[in-house]
Enzyme design. Structure first.
Site, PDB file in Angstrom:
ATOM      1  N   ASN A 176     -37.072 -47.322  22.328  1.00  8.82           N
ATOM      2  CA  ASN A 176     -36.508 -48.460  23.067  1.00  8.82           C
ATOM      3  C   ASN A 176     -37.114 -48.514  24.463  1.00  8.82           C
ATOM      4  O   ASN A 176     -37.417 -47.481  25.082  1.00  8.82           O
ATOM      5  CB  ASN A 176     -34.971 -48.418  23.100  1.00  8.82           C
ATOM      6  CG  ASN A 176     -34.383 -47.134  23.618  1.00  8.82           C
ATOM      7  OD1 ASN A 176     -34.910 -46.057  23.395  1.00  8.82           O
ATOM      8  ND2 ASN A 176     -33.274 -47.241  24.331  1.00  8.82           N
ATOM      9  N   ILE A 177     -37.310 -49.731  24.918  1.00 10.88           N
ATOM     10  CA  ILE A 177     -37.954 -49.974  26.217  1.00 10.88           C
ATOM     11  C   ILE A 177     -37.094 -50.981  26.973  1.00 10.88           C
ATOM     12  O   ILE A 177     -36.990 -52.143  26.555  1.00 10.88           O
ATOM     13  CB  ILE A 177     -39.390 -50.513  26.031  1.00 10.88           C
ATOM     14  CG1 ILE A 177     -40.228 -49.540  25.173  1.00 10.88           C
ATOM     15  CG2 ILE A 177     -40.048 -50.748  27.393  1.00 10.88           C
ATOM     16  CD1 ILE A 177     -41.580 -50.082  24.752  1.00 10.88           C
ATOM     17  N   GLU A 178     -36.446 -50.493  28.021  1.00  6.95           N
ATOM     18  CA  GLU A 178     -35.515 -51.356  28.762  1.00  6.95           C
ATOM     19  C   GLU A 178     -36.197 -52.032  29.947  1.00  6.95           C
ATOM     20  O   GLU A 178     -37.381 -51.801  30.223  1.00  6.95           O
ATOM     21  CB  GLU A 178     -34.303 -50.517  29.203  1.00  6.95           C
ATOM     22  CG  GLU A 178     -33.565 -49.960  27.996  1.00  6.95           C
ATOM     23  CD  GLU A 178     -32.272 -49.234  28.347  1.00  6.95           C
ATOM     24  OE1 GLU A 178     -32.065 -48.876  29.521  1.00  6.95           O
ATOM     25  OE2 GLU A 178     -31.482 -49.023  27.401  1.00  6.95           O
TER      26      GLU A 178
ATOM     27  N   CYS B 247     -35.478 -52.827  21.329  1.00  3.30           N
ATOM     28  CA  CYS B 247     -35.019 -51.654  20.580  1.00  3.30           C
ATOM     29  C   CYS B 247     -36.195 -50.896  19.957  1.00  3.30           C
ATOM     30  O   CYS B 247     -37.268 -51.467  19.722  1.00  3.30           O
ATOM     31  CB  CYS B 247     -34.096 -52.083  19.452  1.00  3.30           C
ATOM     32  SG  CYS B 247     -32.491 -52.683  19.971  1.00  3.30           S
TER      33      CYS B 247
ATOM     34  N   GLU C 295     -36.554 -49.853  16.901  1.00  2.65           N
ATOM     35  CA  GLU C 295     -36.956 -50.364  15.584  1.00  2.65           C
ATOM     36  C   GLU C 295     -37.920 -51.529  15.730  1.00  2.65           C
ATOM     37  O   GLU C 295     -38.926 -51.632  15.029  1.00  2.65           O
ATOM     38  CB  GLU C 295     -35.722 -50.848  14.798  1.00  2.65           C
ATOM     39  CG  GLU C 295     -34.694 -49.771  14.498  1.00  2.65           C
ATOM     40  CD  GLU C 295     -33.635 -49.601  15.586  1.00  2.65           C
ATOM     41  OE1 GLU C 295     -33.959 -49.763  16.784  1.00  2.65           O
ATOM     42  OE2 GLU C 295     -32.488 -49.304  15.234  1.00  2.65           O
TER      43      GLU C 295
ATOM     44  N   CYS D 175     -29.123 -51.978  15.273  1.00  3.16           N
ATOM     45  CA  CYS D 175     -28.293 -53.078  15.771  1.00  3.16           C
ATOM     46  C   CYS D 175     -28.509 -54.315  14.894  1.00  3.16           C
ATOM     47  O   CYS D 175     -29.409 -54.364  14.051  1.00  3.16           O
ATOM     48  CB  CYS D 175     -28.631 -53.384  17.233  1.00  3.16           C
ATOM     49  SG  CYS D 175     -30.105 -54.395  17.447  1.00  3.16           S
TER      50      CYS D 175
ATOM     51  N   CYS E  72     -31.989 -55.979  15.054  1.00  8.40           N
ATOM     52  CA  CYS E  72     -33.015 -55.194  14.344  1.00  8.40           C
ATOM     53  C   CYS E  72     -32.846 -55.300  12.830  1.00  8.40           C
ATOM     54  O   CYS E  72     -33.836 -55.340  12.094  1.00  8.40           O
ATOM     55  CB  CYS E  72     -32.983 -53.740  14.793  1.00  8.40           C
ATOM     56  SG  CYS E  72     -33.624 -53.558  16.478  1.00  8.40           S
TER      57      CYS E  72
HETATM   58  N1  THU Z   1     -31.042 -49.546  20.854  1.00  6.99           N
HETATM   59  C1  THU Z   1     -32.095 -49.352  19.999  1.00  6.99           C
HETATM   60  O1  THU Z   1     -33.208 -49.020  20.436  1.00  6.99           O
HETATM   61  N2  THU Z   1     -31.880 -49.532  18.683  1.00  6.99           N
HETATM   62  C2  THU Z   1     -30.688 -49.875  18.133  1.00  6.99           C
HETATM   63  O2  THU Z   1     -30.615 -50.166  16.942  1.00  6.99           O
HETATM   64  C3  THU Z   1     -29.490 -49.867  18.972  1.00  6.99           C
HETATM   65  C4  THU Z   1     -29.727 -49.969  20.423  1.00  6.99           C
HETATM   66  C5  THU Z   1     -31.275 -49.361  22.298  1.00  6.99           C
HETATM   67  C6  THU Z   1     -31.251 -50.645  23.078  1.00  6.99           C
HETATM   68  C7  THU Z   1     -30.898 -50.138  24.461  1.00  6.99           C
HETATM   69  O3  THU Z   1     -32.087 -49.750  25.120  1.00  6.99           O
HETATM   70  C8  THU Z   1     -30.065 -48.900  24.207  1.00  6.99           C
HETATM   71  O4  THU Z   1     -30.282 -48.557  22.841  1.00  6.99           O
HETATM   72  C9  THU Z   1     -28.585 -49.101  24.441  1.00  6.99           C
HETATM   73  O5  THU Z   1     -28.118 -50.214  23.764  1.00  6.99           O
END
Ligand code: THU
Length: 135
Positions: free
Chosen positions: A44-46, A55, A57, A92, A95
């Site tokens: 995941n890259i915010e 996310c 995935e 999520c 995804c």
């Molecule tokens: N996140 C994912 O990378 N995959 C998921 O299926 C659930 C959520 C990440 C998004 C965000 O960077 C962090 O988790 C918190 O929501």
């Protein structure tokens, strides 16, 4: 289906440690096994503009598709606060929909925990899915 499940989970774990998640501190890693044995990973890259986060995935799927790869065979996932994976972190909703675009319904999804993994499929986690291919 025989493949190295533990190995794929190890790849997801390695990817998880590359997460850029300074806002949520929730690290997620994904590893796709492709039909020829290649592994394509994502984290995941915010972003400071929170809605721009991606996310793990989707990072992995977009990497694969943009390299011309769509032969997804299996997916391993792991995630948790600062990379502590004490429970299963399922994909999520967004995804799940993106997985539905490119992956077979019966594709195996391994959701790892510190003590092992749970096995599911896209069909199981995305029932009554929407695809224009159904029309
Ligand atoms: N996140 C994912 O990378 N995959 C998921 O299926 C659930 C959520 C990440 C998004 C965000 O960077 C962090 O988790 C918190 O929501």
């Amino acid at each position: 289906m025989s493949y190295d499940r533990e190995g794929l989970i190890a790849s997801a774990r390695e990817a998880m440690m590359k997460a850029y998640a300074p806002y949520s501190n929730f690290y997620v890693g994904a590893a796709f096994l492709m039909e020829d044995g290649t592994v394509i990973t994502g984290c995941n890259i915010e972003n400071a503009s929170y809605g721009a986060a991606n996310c793990a995935e989707r990072t992995a799927i977009f990497k694969a598709v943009s390299e011309g790869r769509r032969d997804f065979k299996a997916l391993a996932l792991c995630g948790g606060p600062k990379g502590v994976v004490d429970k299963a972190c399922y994909p999520c909703g967004i995804c799940r929909q993106v997985l539905n675009e490119f992956c077979k319904k019966d594709m195996e999804i391994l959701v790892a925990t510190d003590s092992g993994y749970e096995t599911t499929t896209l069909a199981e986690i995305l029932p009554y899915s929407f695809s224009l291919e159904d029309w």
